[in-house]
Motif scaffolding. Structure first.
Motif, PDB file in Angstrom:
ATOM      1  N   UNK A  60       1.315  -0.748   0.064  1.00 28.02           N
ATOM      2  CA  UNK A  60      -0.024   0.299  -0.154  1.00 28.02           C
ATOM      3  C   UNK A  60       0.966   1.550   0.053  1.00 28.02           C
ATOM      4  N   UNK A  61       1.765   0.752   0.835  1.00 27.49           N
ATOM      5  CA  UNK A  61       2.769   2.440   0.903  1.00 27.49           C
ATOM      6  C   UNK A  61       3.373   2.882  -0.271  1.00 27.49           C
ATOM      7  N   UNK A  62       3.729   1.952  -1.168  1.00 27.45           N
ATOM      8  CA  UNK A  62       4.620   1.653  -2.723  1.00 27.45           C
ATOM      9  C   UNK A  62       3.430   1.998  -3.138  1.00 27.45           C
ATOM     10  N   UNK A  63       2.258   2.203  -3.347  1.00 32.87           N
ATOM     11  CA  UNK A  63       1.228   2.776  -4.235  1.00 32.87           C
ATOM     12  C   UNK A  63       0.807   3.794  -4.157  1.00 32.87           C
ATOM     13  N   UNK A  64       0.884   4.092  -3.016  1.00 26.11           N
ATOM     14  CA  UNK A  64       0.399   5.773  -2.433  1.00 26.11           C
ATOM     15  C   UNK A  64       1.249   6.158  -2.643  1.00 26.11           C
ATOM     16  N   UNK A  65       3.241   6.062  -3.360  1.00 28.71           N
ATOM     17  CA  UNK A  65       3.708   7.164  -3.639  1.00 28.71           C
ATOM     18  C   UNK A  65       3.373   6.705  -5.209  1.00 28.71           C
ATOM     19  N   UNK A  66       3.040   5.875  -5.623  1.00 27.11           N
ATOM     20  CA  UNK A  66       2.676   5.582  -7.221  1.00 27.11           C
ATOM     21  C   UNK A  66       1.689   5.169  -8.162  1.00 27.11           C
ATOM     22  N   UNK A  67       1.043   5.485  -7.859  1.00 25.68           N
ATOM     23  CA  UNK A  67       0.105   5.269  -7.969  1.00 25.68           C
ATOM     24  C   UNK A  67      -1.040   4.934  -9.881  1.00 25.68           C
ATOM     25  N   UNK A  68      -0.208   5.202 -10.639  1.00 28.10           N
ATOM     26  CA  UNK A  68      -0.027   5.186 -12.168  1.00 28.10           C
ATOM     27  C   UNK A  68       1.199   4.565 -12.961  1.00 28.10           C
ATOM     28  N   UNK A  69       0.730   3.961 -14.146  1.00 23.16           N
ATOM     29  CA  UNK A  69       2.169   3.354 -14.050  1.00 23.16           C
ATOM     30  C   UNK A  69       2.079   3.802 -16.153  1.00 23.16           C
ATOM     31  N   UNK A  70       3.010   3.762 -16.498  1.00 23.47           N
ATOM     32  CA  UNK A  70       3.376   4.519 -18.168  1.00 23.47           C
ATOM     33  C   UNK A  70       4.117   2.711 -18.413  1.00 23.47           C
ATOM     34  N   UNK A  71       3.301   1.480 -18.945  1.00 25.16           N
ATOM     35  CA  UNK A  71       3.527   0.740 -19.693  1.00 25.16           C
ATOM     36  C   UNK A  71       2.349  -0.188 -20.546  1.00 25.16           C
ATOM     37  N   UNK A  72       2.675   0.303 -22.091  1.00 23.88           N
ATOM     38  CA  UNK A  72       1.656  -0.189 -22.743  1.00 23.88           C
ATOM     39  C   UNK A  72       1.593  -1.180 -22.613  1.00 23.88           C
ATOM     40  N   UNK A  73       2.200  -2.361 -22.462  1.00 22.57           N
ATOM     41  CA  UNK A  73       2.146  -4.020 -22.669  1.00 22.57           C
ATOM     42  C   UNK A  73       1.660  -4.342 -21.103  1.00 22.57           C
TER      43      UNK A  73
END
Length: 279
Positions: free
Chosen positions: A113-126
């Motif tokens: 959860x802690x990591x996802x709060x800091x990074x809630x979106x990803x640029x990943x075409x695959x």
């Protein structure tokens, strides 16, 4: 375990400019699937007890998470953690279309959860393509094994984005052959990837990867081809197509027709007529 449900047509709320369909697929660890078109509604601050994995197909969503304003757009995969409040509203006058899968902690542990709060979106075409494909599979019941395989692979990818180290799979072919033998034992009744992992003592995503590396196809495609093979024998025995579909492991006759035609290039009906004409 819930029976498979077909996605229902979009329902419009007369009081707001919001259309949606929601259902619970027969997929372990998936609490809900939601497709929505929002043009005039703003979600207030709220929280879920599941992980929210979403993609936006049109427009964009502006939301607040942990006191920071963020944006979910078409080129991103967005992940909202459980028990962390967030809101959401259209970023423009034309609203947005979103597709969401709600996952429980069996797929993503709470310590992420802690990591996802800091990074809630990803640029990943695959990852975005895989998630879009998964939504397509989930709309049609009967291909749960394919859905499980896609979900296992994309969740592994999400974990890497959240900081977990990707573990290189050993070059051991044992798991692939054990899974093939298990599929052969359950051609008609099927076996879930979750159950296969539990019985064979391998992680589901590892089973998918090692199977594909060894045989050049996925467990789902292998099982489907074997079901089509079984269906051919039943058709040659003179069984009606509705009975053939059920006996060979397909959800219904359209499900049989779709895969039979994809693999053999002819429909079950045409194959049956050809068999009668030469019998």
């Amino acid at each position: 375990m819930h029976l498979p449900e077909r996605a229902q047509p979009m329902r419009r709320n007369a009081g707001t400019a919001l259309e949606m369909r929601a259902w619970r697929p027969r997929l372990p660890g998936v609490a809900e699937v939601l497709h929505a078109h929002v043009t005039g509604h703003a979600y207030p601050m709220h929280a879920h007890d599941t992980w929210t994995l979403l993609i936006v197909d049109d427009g964009a969503v502006r939301y607040d998470l942990h006191r920071h304003e963020r944006l979910a757009s078409r080129d991103l995969v967005t992940l909202l953690p459980p028990h962390v409040p967030h809101n959401g509203c259209p970023a423009g006058p034309d609203g947005f279309r979103k597709r969401v899968i709600y996952l429980d902690a069996s797929h993503l542990a709470v310590d992420l959860i802690g990591s996802s709060v800091g990074t809630s979106s990803f640029t990943d075409p695959w990852l975005r393509r895989a998630l879009s494909a998964l939504h397509g599979v989930l709309r049609q019941p009967g291909d749960e094994l394919r859905a499980e395989g896609l979900l296992a692979l994309l969740v592994d990818r999400v974990r890497v984005h959240l900081g977990e180290r990707a573990v290189a799979a050993p070059r051991d072919h044992t798991a692939a052959y054990l899974l093939r033998d298990l599929l052969e034992q359950h051609v008609a009744d099927g076996v879930s990837l979750y159950d296969a992992g539990r019985l064979l003592h391998f992680h589901p995503s590892y089973l998918v990867r090692t199977f594909h590396r060894e045989f050049g196809t996925t467990p789902h495609r292998y099982l489907t081809s074997r079901r089509v093979d079984h269906a051919r024998r039943l058709i040659l025995d003179g069984q009606p197509l509705a009975s053939v579909a059920r006996s060979s492991g397909f959800y219904d006759q359209p499900h049989l027709t779709r895969h039979f035609t994809r693999i053999l290039g002819v429909s079950p009906g045409l194959f049956s007529r050809a068999a009668r004409s030469t019998g």
